[in-house]
Design a protein around this motif. Structure first.
Motif, PDB file in Angstrom:
ATOM      1  N   VAL A 134      25.348  -1.454   9.550  1.00 11.36           N
ATOM      2  CA  VAL A 134      24.936  -2.261   8.403  1.00 11.36           C
ATOM      3  C   VAL A 134      25.467  -1.682   7.102  1.00 11.36           C
ATOM      4  N   THR A 135      25.351  -0.372   6.916  1.00 10.85           N
ATOM      5  CA  THR A 135      25.819   0.227   5.667  1.00 10.85           C
ATOM      6  C   THR A 135      27.341   0.141   5.553  1.00 10.85           C
ATOM      7  N   SER A 136      28.042   0.244   6.674  1.00  8.06           N
ATOM      8  CA  SER A 136      29.509   0.152   6.632  1.00  8.06           C
ATOM      9  C   SER A 136      29.951  -1.250   6.232  1.00  8.06           C
ATOM     10  N   VAL A 137      29.341  -2.271   6.849  1.00 11.86           N
ATOM     11  CA  VAL A 137      29.721  -3.649   6.549  1.00 11.86           C
ATOM     12  C   VAL A 137      29.345  -4.011   5.116  1.00 11.86           C
ATOM     13  N   ALA A 138      28.135  -3.632   4.697  1.00 14.32           N
ATOM     14  CA  ALA A 138      27.706  -3.940   3.330  1.00 14.32           C
ATOM     15  C   ALA A 138      28.592  -3.236   2.311  1.00 14.32           C
ATOM     16  N   PHE A 139      28.956  -1.988   2.593  1.00 15.61           N
ATOM     17  CA  PHE A 139      29.849  -1.249   1.692  1.00 15.61           C
ATOM     18  C   PHE A 139      31.214  -1.918   1.619  1.00 15.61           C
ATOM     19  N   GLY A 140      31.700  -2.412   2.758  1.00 14.06           N
ATOM     20  CA  GLY A 140      32.981  -3.107   2.754  1.00 14.06           C
ATOM     21  C   GLY A 140      32.922  -4.409   1.973  1.00 14.06           C
ATOM     22  N   MET A 141      31.853  -5.179   2.157  1.00  9.68           N
ATOM     23  CA  MET A 141      31.711  -6.455   1.452  1.00  9.68           C
ATOM     24  C   MET A 141      31.626  -6.244  -0.055  1.00  9.68           C
ATOM     25  N   LEU A 142      31.081  -5.107  -0.476  1.00 10.83           N
ATOM     26  CA  LEU A 142      31.023  -4.795  -1.901  1.00 10.83           C
ATOM     27  C   LEU A 142      32.412  -4.818  -2.530  1.00 10.83           C
ATOM     28  N   HIS A 143      33.433  -4.495  -1.741  1.00 10.51           N
ATOM     29  CA  HIS A 143      34.799  -4.397  -2.260  1.00 10.51           C
ATOM     30  C   HIS A 143      35.505  -5.748  -2.351  1.00 10.51           C
ATOM     31  N   LEU A 144      34.768  -6.810  -2.126  1.00  7.09           N
ATOM     32  CA  LEU A 144      35.332  -8.128  -2.390  1.00  7.09           C
ATOM     33  C   LEU A 144      35.698  -8.284  -3.865  1.00  7.09           C
ATOM     34  N   VAL A 145      34.997  -7.562  -4.721  1.00  2.64           N
ATOM     35  CA  VAL A 145      35.242  -7.670  -6.160  1.00  2.64           C
ATOM     36  C   VAL A 145      36.038  -6.479  -6.686  1.00  2.64           C
ATOM     37  N   SER A 146      36.574  -5.657  -5.787  1.00  2.00           N
ATOM     38  CA  SER A 146      37.362  -4.506  -6.217  1.00  2.00           C
ATOM     39  C   SER A 146      38.822  -4.894  -6.367  1.00  2.00           C
ATOM     40  N   LEU A 176      42.096  -7.640   4.220  1.00  2.24           N
ATOM     41  CA  LEU A 176      42.430  -6.320   4.751  1.00  2.24           C
ATOM     42  C   LEU A 176      41.819  -5.207   3.900  1.00  2.24           C
ATOM     43  N   TYR A 177      41.755  -5.425   2.592  1.00  2.00           N
ATOM     44  CA  TYR A 177      41.162  -4.421   1.706  1.00  2.00           C
ATOM     45  C   TYR A 177      39.675  -4.242   2.016  1.00  2.00           C
ATOM     46  N   VAL A 178      38.975  -5.349   2.255  1.00  4.75           N
ATOM     47  CA  VAL A 178      37.550  -5.278   2.613  1.00  4.75           C
ATOM     48  C   VAL A 178      37.382  -4.585   3.958  1.00  4.75           C
ATOM     49  N   ILE A 179      38.239  -4.898   4.910  1.00  2.42           N
ATOM     50  CA  ILE A 179      38.159  -4.260   6.227  1.00  2.42           C
ATOM     51  C   ILE A 179      38.429  -2.762   6.108  1.00  2.42           C
ATOM     52  N   MET A 180      39.413  -2.394   5.280  1.00  6.16           N
ATOM     53  CA  MET A 180      39.699  -0.979   5.077  1.00  6.16           C
ATOM     54  C   MET A 180      38.515  -0.262   4.451  1.00  6.16           C
TER      55      MET A 180
END
Length: 266
Positions: A160-172, A184-188
């Protein structure tokens, strides 16, 4: 308390991450001509904002001890940090070397920017550790992992923390262009969160997660590679970060002999 419930805890962690990131804006955009001590102060301010938010959250909202964030000061903490840095640096250097080998990247000398080496080293450390590694891991693998661990098992918390942390980077903004590179950036970023969470789970210390996160940015900054095809580099980072996280989880610790274990019993 309601702020310890999973959904609210995740949302508040996202909010706290943005607050800390906003405070880091000065450290990220200050010109290189500024004295190094001013850059250090700006980076320290970012880390202190994250610490203050977690202290207020745990003391006044959930009433949990600071020990739950697993950031104790000891020589073992130094070892955990170095372990994390080593795993992340190995993953990033392996990925970038592979990309260079297939002509998807090209090595970039540090001296090419025309900036003094001391400024590069200090600025990279500020961005990698004080602005990103320490505050984000304190929030995600420290405080949030502890809160979610009261309700869920370690595997679920890691996922859960990994996926939520990745989704946070949608705005990065990571220089990605187009939908494919953004995905790919979100997956990374999810893979980075997985490696950080694996380090926290493996060692029991958030310092190991700080080491992985900081080591990721240190390796990128001090051994830079200019991507000809960003998608290839992002995919390579993803693979090596996942491999690094799995290695942390699967490599067994050395066990003591039966005679030693028996001798320790009262």
């Amino acid at each position: 308390m309601w702020t310890a419930r999973p959904v609210w805890a995740i949302l508040l962690t996202v909010l706290a991450t943005f607050v800390a990131a906003f405070s880091s804006a000065v450290a990220l955009v200050v010109p290189a001509s500024l004295p190094l001590w001013q850059r250090v102060v700006a980076g320290c301010a970012t880390a202190l904002v994250a610490v203050g938010l977690v202290v207020l959250w745990r003391r006044h909202l959930v009433r949990r001890p600071w020990s739950g964030v697993a950031l104790s000061w000891s020589w073992r903490a130094l070892g955990h940090s170095l372990l994390g840095i080593g795993v992340a640096a190995a993953a990033i250097l392996a990925a970038q070397t592979a990309c260079v080998a297939v002509d998807a990247c090209a090595w970039v000398p540090l001296s090419s920017a025309g900036i003094p080496l001391s400024t590069i080293l200090v600025s990279t450390f500020i961005s990698a550790v004080l602005v990103q590694g320490f505050p984000e891991e304190l929030l995600w693998r420290g405080n949030l992992t502890d809160l979610l661990g009261r309700r869920w098992g370690p595997g679920v918390v890691l996922l859960v923390t990994s996926v939520a942390f990745g989704m946070l980077h949608l705005v990065s903004n990571g220089s990605q262009d187009g939908v494919g590179e953004h995905v790919l950036y979100v997956i990374m970023a999810t893979a980075l969160g997985f490696a950080c969470g694996a380090a926290r789970l493996r060692t029991g210390s958030t310092w190991a997660a700080v080491g992985v996160h900081g080591g990721f940015h240190l390796a990128k900054g001090l051994v830079p590679a200019q991507p000809e095809h960003l998608a290839v580099l992002l995919a390579a980072w993803t693979v090596t970060l996942v491999v690094g996280g799995l290695a942390l989880l699967l490599v067994r610790r050395p066990t003591r002999s039966r005679s030693h274990a028996t001798a320790d019993r009262p």
